[in-house]
Enzyme design. Sequence first.
Site, PDB file in Angstrom:
ATOM      1  N   ASP A   1       2.776  -2.983   8.283  1.00 22.53           N
ATOM      2  CA  ASP A   1       1.656  -2.686   7.219  1.00 22.53           C
ATOM      3  C   ASP A   1       0.588  -1.889   7.580  1.00 22.53           C
ATOM      4  OD1 ASP A   1       0.120  -5.727   5.305  1.00 22.53           O
ATOM      5  OD2 ASP A   1       0.337  -3.733   5.088  1.00 22.53           O
TER       6      ASP A   1
ATOM      7  N   ASP B   1      -6.993  -0.807   5.746  1.00 22.18           N
ATOM      8  CA  ASP B   1      -8.076   0.063   5.220  1.00 22.18           C
ATOM      9  C   ASP B   1      -8.949   0.708   6.175  1.00 22.18           C
ATOM     10  OD1 ASP B   1      -7.319  -0.433   2.439  1.00 22.18           O
ATOM     11  OD2 ASP B   1      -8.018  -2.583   3.006  1.00 22.18           O
TER      12      ASP B   1
ATOM     13  N   GLU C   1      -0.265 -10.679   3.209  1.00 20.79           N
ATOM     14  CA  GLU C   1      -0.174  -9.683   4.308  1.00 20.79           C
ATOM     15  C   GLU C   1      -0.530 -10.609   5.629  1.00 20.79           C
ATOM     16  OE1 GLU C   1      -2.816  -6.941   3.049  1.00 20.79           O
ATOM     17  OE2 GLU C   1      -1.261  -5.680   2.150  1.00 20.79           O
TER      18      GLU C   1
ATOM     19  N   GLY D   1       0.770  -1.219   0.091  1.00 22.23           N
ATOM     20  CA  GLY D   1       0.074   0.046   0.147  1.00 22.23           C
ATOM     21  C   GLY D   1       0.755   1.239   0.179  1.00 22.23           C
TER      22      GLY D   1
HETATM   23  O1  DER Z   1      -4.101  -4.086   0.941  1.00 20.89           O
HETATM   24  C1  DER Z   1      -3.775  -3.617   2.308  1.00 20.89           C
HETATM   25  O2  DER Z   1      -4.249  -4.181   3.297  1.00 20.89           O
HETATM   26  C2  DER Z   1      -3.037  -2.505   2.384  1.00 20.89           C
HETATM   27  O3  DER Z   1      -2.248  -2.501   3.463  1.00 20.89           O
HETATM   28  C3  DER Z   1      -3.853  -1.098   2.392  1.00 20.89           C
HETATM   29  O4  DER Z   1      -5.220  -1.292   1.922  1.00 20.89           O
HETATM   30  C4  DER Z   1      -3.236  -0.142   3.150  1.00 20.89           C
HETATM   31  O5  DER Z   1      -3.258   0.955   1.726  1.00 20.89           O
HETATM   32  P1  DER Z   1      -2.847   2.343   2.010  1.00 20.89           P
HETATM   33  O6  DER Z   1      -1.750   2.417   3.111  1.00 20.89           O
HETATM   34  O7  DER Z   1      -2.595   2.906   0.463  1.00 20.89           O
HETATM   35  O8  DER Z   1      -3.975   3.269   2.396  1.00 20.89           O
END
Ligand code: DER
Length: 256
Positions: free
Chosen positions: A89, A92, A111, A31
């Site tokens: 990580d 959302d 993930e 992300g």
């Molecule tokens: O796909 C996921 O779970 C990512 O970690 C995610 O969606 C977070 O994305 P972002 O950091 O671009 O908001």
Amino acid sequence: KRVESSKRKAAYKAVKDYLDPSYKRIGIGSGSTVVYVVEAIAALGPDVTSGMIFYPTGAQSEELIETAGLTLQPINKLPSGQQLDVAFDGADEVDTRLNLIKGGGACLWQEKIVATAAKKFVCVADYRKLSPRLGISWRKGIPIEVLPMAAPRVLDELKRIGSENPKIRLGLPGKAGAIVTDNGMWIIDAPFPPLMFPDDDEKRERVQNAANGVWFVDDLADHLIKIPGVAEIGLFSGKNGQEVATGAQKPVAAYF
Ligand code: DER
């Protein structure tokens, strides 16, 4: 502008608070927020990072690690017998119990494997992601990684248990049909009403009433993972997400 600076603040705080120079194995998610995590790690310089091995969670994550000049562990090699020291990580959506919705980037299967292979999982999120309940700010649905041939049956079951209009995630213009994950699977996004906590004032008979689709977060996670054809779900329960560093005006880290 404000969002990017919030992501950056959260990322630098997460690395400062949770990356010990003695660590050897570090998981790197996917992300746009985790881009700043890698930037913060690289900024520590080779004296600190040259002894570290970085485990990716997908093609974008591999790219991030390599471009930053950090040591990339090929994605098909997780250590057995010992855990990663820490994994970073994004998410959302994050609720107050550190349950997460993940999978906006369609890397959720890898993930979750990397997150749960680590002694400590640090979710880095800007202020937009914090929510009283999952499903309030992230309305696109819970991402679910499925075997393509089972997708129609999974959609049927999701509708039966109250998901509002679950859909197979289609590619952007230039990619006809469904997106395909690094694992050759499809993603179904399944919107539900906000996910409740067992100690919420909702009476259990009202919750889990498939017709209205109102579920306790853990009960829904248990149900979704058992649907035949589901490989993994983009619901990370709080016990996996021990901490979250958020990019709220002043970044905070909440312990689960
Ligand atoms: O796909 C996921 O779970 C990512 O970690 C995610 O969606 C977070 O994305 P972002 O950091 O671009 O908001």
